[in-house]
Design a protein around this motif. Structure first.
Motif, PDB file in Angstrom:
ATOM      1  N   UNK A 132       0.588  -1.022  -0.321  1.00  0.00           N
ATOM      2  CA  UNK A 132       0.282  -0.650  -0.484  1.00  0.00           C
ATOM      3  C   UNK A 132       0.432   1.557   0.159  1.00  0.00           C
ATOM      4  N   UNK A 133       0.061   2.174  -0.934  1.00  0.00           N
ATOM      5  CA  UNK A 133       1.188   3.281  -0.930  1.00  0.00           C
ATOM      6  C   UNK A 133      -0.102   4.188   0.089  1.00  0.00           C
ATOM      7  N   UNK A 134       0.719   5.016   1.179  1.00  0.00           N
ATOM      8  CA  UNK A 134       0.099   5.865   2.190  1.00  0.00           C
ATOM      9  C   UNK A 134      -0.008   7.846   1.610  1.00  0.00           C
ATOM     10  N   UNK A 135      -0.913   8.725   1.753  1.00  0.00           N
ATOM     11  CA  UNK A 135      -0.509  10.078   1.057  1.00  0.00           C
ATOM     12  C   UNK A 135      -1.706  10.511   2.638  1.00  0.00           C
ATOM     13  N   UNK A 136      -0.937  10.577   3.456  1.00  0.00           N
ATOM     14  CA  UNK A 136      -2.249  11.077   4.606  1.00  0.00           C
ATOM     15  C   UNK A 136      -2.217  12.343   4.819  1.00  0.00           C
ATOM     16  N   UNK A 137      -2.019  13.283   4.151  1.00  0.00           N
ATOM     17  CA  UNK A 137      -1.787  14.894   4.248  1.00  0.00           C
ATOM     18  C   UNK A 137      -2.924  15.310   4.388  1.00  0.00           C
ATOM     19  N   UNK A 138      -2.598  16.779   5.515  1.00  0.00           N
ATOM     20  CA  UNK A 138      -3.767  17.240   6.121  1.00  0.00           C
ATOM     21  C   UNK A 138      -3.939  18.534   5.394  1.00  0.00           C
ATOM     22  N   UNK A 139      -2.647  19.014   4.774  1.00  0.00           N
ATOM     23  CA  UNK A 139      -1.730  19.849   4.920  1.00  0.00           C
ATOM     24  C   UNK A 139      -1.578  20.153   3.746  1.00  0.00           C
ATOM     25  N   UNK A 140      -2.227  20.845   1.817  1.00  0.00           N
ATOM     26  CA  UNK A 140      -1.866  20.551   0.716  1.00  0.00           C
ATOM     27  C   UNK A 140      -2.020  21.642   0.073  1.00  0.00           C
ATOM     28  N   UNK A 141      -1.020  21.807  -0.963  1.00  0.00           N
ATOM     29  CA  UNK A 141      -2.327  22.472  -2.332  1.00  0.00           C
ATOM     30  C   UNK A 141      -1.388  22.367  -3.551  1.00  0.00           C
ATOM     31  N   UNK A 142      -2.235  22.070  -4.454  1.00  0.00           N
ATOM     32  CA  UNK A 142      -1.937  22.119  -6.035  1.00  0.00           C
ATOM     33  C   UNK A 142      -1.977  20.109  -6.165  1.00  0.00           C
ATOM     34  N   UNK A 143      -1.048  19.048  -6.773  1.00  0.00           N
ATOM     35  CA  UNK A 143      -1.651  17.725  -7.056  1.00  0.00           C
ATOM     36  C   UNK A 143       0.100  17.527  -6.310  1.00  0.00           C
ATOM     37  N   UNK A 144      -0.091  16.522  -5.412  1.00  0.00           N
ATOM     38  CA  UNK A 144       0.522  15.419  -4.966  1.00  0.00           C
ATOM     39  C   UNK A 144       1.530  14.361  -5.789  1.00  0.00           C
ATOM     40  N   UNK A 145       2.492  14.351  -6.728  1.00  0.00           N
ATOM     41  CA  UNK A 145       2.729  14.011  -7.394  1.00  0.00           C
ATOM     42  C   UNK A 145       2.842  12.389  -6.588  1.00  0.00           C
ATOM     43  N   UNK A 146       3.161  11.913  -4.929  1.00  0.00           N
ATOM     44  CA  UNK A 146       2.975  11.072  -4.631  1.00  0.00           C
ATOM     45  C   UNK A 146       2.226   9.527  -5.029  1.00  0.00           C
ATOM     46  N   UNK A 147       0.917  10.550  -4.900  1.00  0.00           N
ATOM     47  CA  UNK A 147      -0.413   9.849  -5.211  1.00  0.00           C
ATOM     48  C   UNK A 147      -0.410   9.174  -6.841  1.00  0.00           C
ATOM     49  N   UNK A 148       0.410  10.123  -7.657  1.00  0.00           N
ATOM     50  CA  UNK A 148       0.146  10.281  -9.220  1.00  0.00           C
ATOM     51  C   UNK A 148       1.361   8.583  -8.671  1.00  0.00           C
ATOM     52  N   UNK A 149       2.336   8.699  -8.815  1.00  0.00           N
ATOM     53  CA  UNK A 149       3.424   7.832  -9.372  1.00  0.00           C
ATOM     54  C   UNK A 149       3.109   7.012  -8.323  1.00  0.00           C
ATOM     55  N   UNK A 150       2.406   6.682  -6.829  1.00  0.00           N
ATOM     56  CA  UNK A 150       1.212   5.246  -6.252  1.00  0.00           C
ATOM     57  C   UNK A 150       1.010   4.764  -7.293  1.00  0.00           C
ATOM     58  N   UNK A 151       0.136   5.949  -7.919  1.00  0.00           N
ATOM     59  CA  UNK A 151      -1.115   5.363  -8.865  1.00  0.00           C
ATOM     60  C   UNK A 151      -0.233   4.601 -10.139  1.00  0.00           C
ATOM     61  N   UNK A 152       0.445   5.102 -10.326  1.00  0.00           N
ATOM     62  CA  UNK A 152       1.529   5.044 -11.674  1.00  0.00           C
ATOM     63  C   UNK A 152       2.211   2.854 -11.015  1.00  0.00           C
ATOM     64  N   UNK A 153       2.079   3.060 -10.255  1.00  0.00           N
ATOM     65  CA  UNK A 153       2.855   2.005 -10.335  1.00  0.00           C
ATOM     66  C   UNK A 153       1.505   0.589  -9.763  1.00  0.00           C
ATOM     67  N   UNK A 154       0.474   1.008  -9.775  1.00  0.00           N
ATOM     68  CA  UNK A 154      -0.539  -0.239  -9.371  1.00  0.00           C
ATOM     69  C   UNK A 154      -0.383  -0.341  -8.320  1.00  0.00           C
ATOM     70  N   UNK A 155      -0.322   0.008  -7.119  1.00  0.00           N
ATOM     71  CA  UNK A 155      -0.396   0.078  -5.989  1.00  0.00           C
ATOM     72  C   UNK A 155      -2.444   0.831  -5.496  1.00  0.00           C
ATOM     73  N   UNK A 156      -2.517   0.259  -4.650  1.00  0.00           N
ATOM     74  CA  UNK A 156      -3.343   0.894  -3.610  1.00  0.00           C
ATOM     75  C   UNK A 156      -3.186   2.152  -2.861  1.00  0.00           C
ATOM     76  N   UNK A 157      -3.129   3.382  -3.578  1.00  0.00           N
ATOM     77  CA  UNK A 157      -3.490   4.209  -2.582  1.00  0.00           C
ATOM     78  C   UNK A 157      -3.989   4.974  -1.579  1.00  0.00           C
ATOM     79  N   UNK A 158      -3.620   5.119  -0.271  1.00  0.00           N
ATOM     80  CA  UNK A 158      -4.702   5.531   0.422  1.00  0.00           C
ATOM     81  C   UNK A 158      -4.700   7.210   0.339  1.00  0.00           C
ATOM     82  N   UNK A 159      -5.565   8.374   0.514  1.00  0.00           N
ATOM     83  CA  UNK A 159      -5.403   9.393   1.149  1.00  0.00           C
ATOM     84  C   UNK A 159      -6.341  10.527   1.307  1.00  0.00           C
TER      85      UNK A 159
END
Length: 401
Positions: free
Chosen positions: A305-332
């Motif tokens: 699993x790839x997690x991105x538990x962000x409470x403060x964020x702006x823009x697009x999170x590349x960590x989410x895109x990269x996890x998705x591109x790698x075929x992972x279950x992403x939790x954000x």
């Protein structure tokens, strides 16, 4: 080839973090049709070795070292002058002189500015100003400082609140002088249009792309996780406060409960320059803080699993895109998902509180029925996040020069 002044708040190489991925992708694309004069800061001593990697894309290169401690002291001038602290933080006499020389001697047809603080280097003088100035704000940074203020107590809440107001005023001035302003997502562009309605007509959204041929599962490299474990990975620059906050929140308040239900779970926090509070998380059972790694892909390839538990964020999170591109279950979180075209429940999981994030992560580690989600996530990246389409939009905005 037409001359182009390209200014960036950080050296656009190596493309190993969000802003560098975007700035280098744009630089490399524009170098096909423009003669680029690149000016930028180097805030990580390890990045000086990459100058030769940039030279093939540039006719001229001016890199200025940025000492973060000295820059913080310089930023205090903003308290005296009444301006944003970010502007003096990124002010350099050397870079200003170099820009002046380029504008006078080369007379570039256009300027591309990456991050609003670089707007201070473009003069108001019509005689020297390039015919077209395109400003890539990426994010509405002033709103990020507003979020910081909400999550801190005095005196920092006052400092962050002030910076939010002063930076917005500066950004509105920069956008007013630019011919086009770009943000990384439709929600970011919409927020800026709301905050700066006078420039709404020339505000655009251009998303990040992703090299999905590079970010694809590769089992030819060994797994970094212990044998028999189930890896949970969180990637990002670990000296960036929103990532620090997210790592601490997940490791301290969620991961112990996850490990109680899935004893073989291990958490790897992967990213350069981990803050002392992040380093200390490595003392928790099952938690590893790697620091800088040469390649993040093995961690994503073998993670459960790839997690991105962000409470403060702006823009697009590349960590989410990269996890998705790698075929992972992403939790954000909702903040981590903002601006990303993905369907919660089908292409990734979204959770916003401790209990639901624990439940979603445990499900990702144990529920075999979620396996198709990773494949659906990768299809979304391939279908919606090709760099080719995004980069053509940058070219069109500059070509009006």
């Amino acid at each position: 080839m037409k001359p182009l002044l390209f200014l960036s708040q950080r050296i656009p190489f190596p493309p190993n973090k969000g802003d560098k991925l975007r700035s280098f992708s744009v630089l490399r694309h524009l170098a096909k049709s423009w003669k680029i004069h690149l000016g930028c800061f180097v805030d990580d001593p390890a990045d000086w070795r990459y100058l030769d990697d940039l030279r093939p894309y540039c006719a001229d290169l001016c890199c200025v070292g940025l000492d973060k401690r000295w820059a913080k002291l310089k930023s205090l001038r903003g308290l005296v002058s009444g301006t944003s602290l970010s502007v003096p933080y990124f002010h350099s006499r050397r870079l200003s002189q170099w820009v002046g020389t380029v504008l006078r001697d080369v007379q570039p047809q256009a300027a591309f500015l990456f991050s609003s603080v670089m707007g201070q280097y473009i003069p108001d003088n019509d005689r020297l100003r390039p015919r077209r100035v395109v400003m890539d704000f990426v994010d509405v940074d002033s709103d990020k400082w507003r979020q910081y203020a909400q999550m801190h107590s005095l005196p920092m809440s006052w400092v962050y609140g002030r910076e939010s107001r002063r930076l917005l005023a500066f950004d509105r001035g920069v956008a007013g002088g630019a011919d086009a302003s770009i943000f990384v997502s439709a929600p970011e562009a919409a927020l800026f249009r709301q905050l700066a309605p006078e420039v709404a007509a020339k505000t655009h959204a251009i998303s990040n792309g992703i090299d999905f041929s590079y970010f694809s599962a590769d089992t030819s490299q060994p797994s970094p996780f212990p044998a028999g474990s189930r890896g949970v990975v969180f990637t990002g620059a670990m000296d960036y406060w929103p990532n620090v906050d997210a790592a601490i929140w997940f490791a301290e308040e969620m991961f112990p409960a996850i490990r109680a239900r899935v004893p073989e779970a291990v958490l790897f926090i992967v990213g350069g320059n981990p803050a002392p509070k992040v380093v200390k998380l490595g003392e928790l059972p099952g938690v590893t803080v790697t620091g800088r790694v040469p390649d993040v892909r093995p961690y994503l390839t073998y993670a459960s699993a790839s997690v991105a538990p962000l409470r403060v964020a702006r823009g697009i999170q590349n960590k989410v895109l990269e996890g998705m591109a790698m075929g992972k279950v992403v939790i954000t979180t909702d903040q981590g998902l903002e601006g990303i075209e993905a369907l919660p429940g089908r292409e990734l999981l979204v959770a916003n509180d401790v209990a639901s994030f624990i439940s979603a992560t445990v499900r990702a580690l144990t529920d075999a029925s979620l396996a198709p989600m990773g494949a659906a996530a990768r299809r979304r990246i391939v279908d919606s996040y090709s760099w080719d389409d995004k980069l053509a939009e940058f070219e069109r905005l500059l070509d009006r020069a």
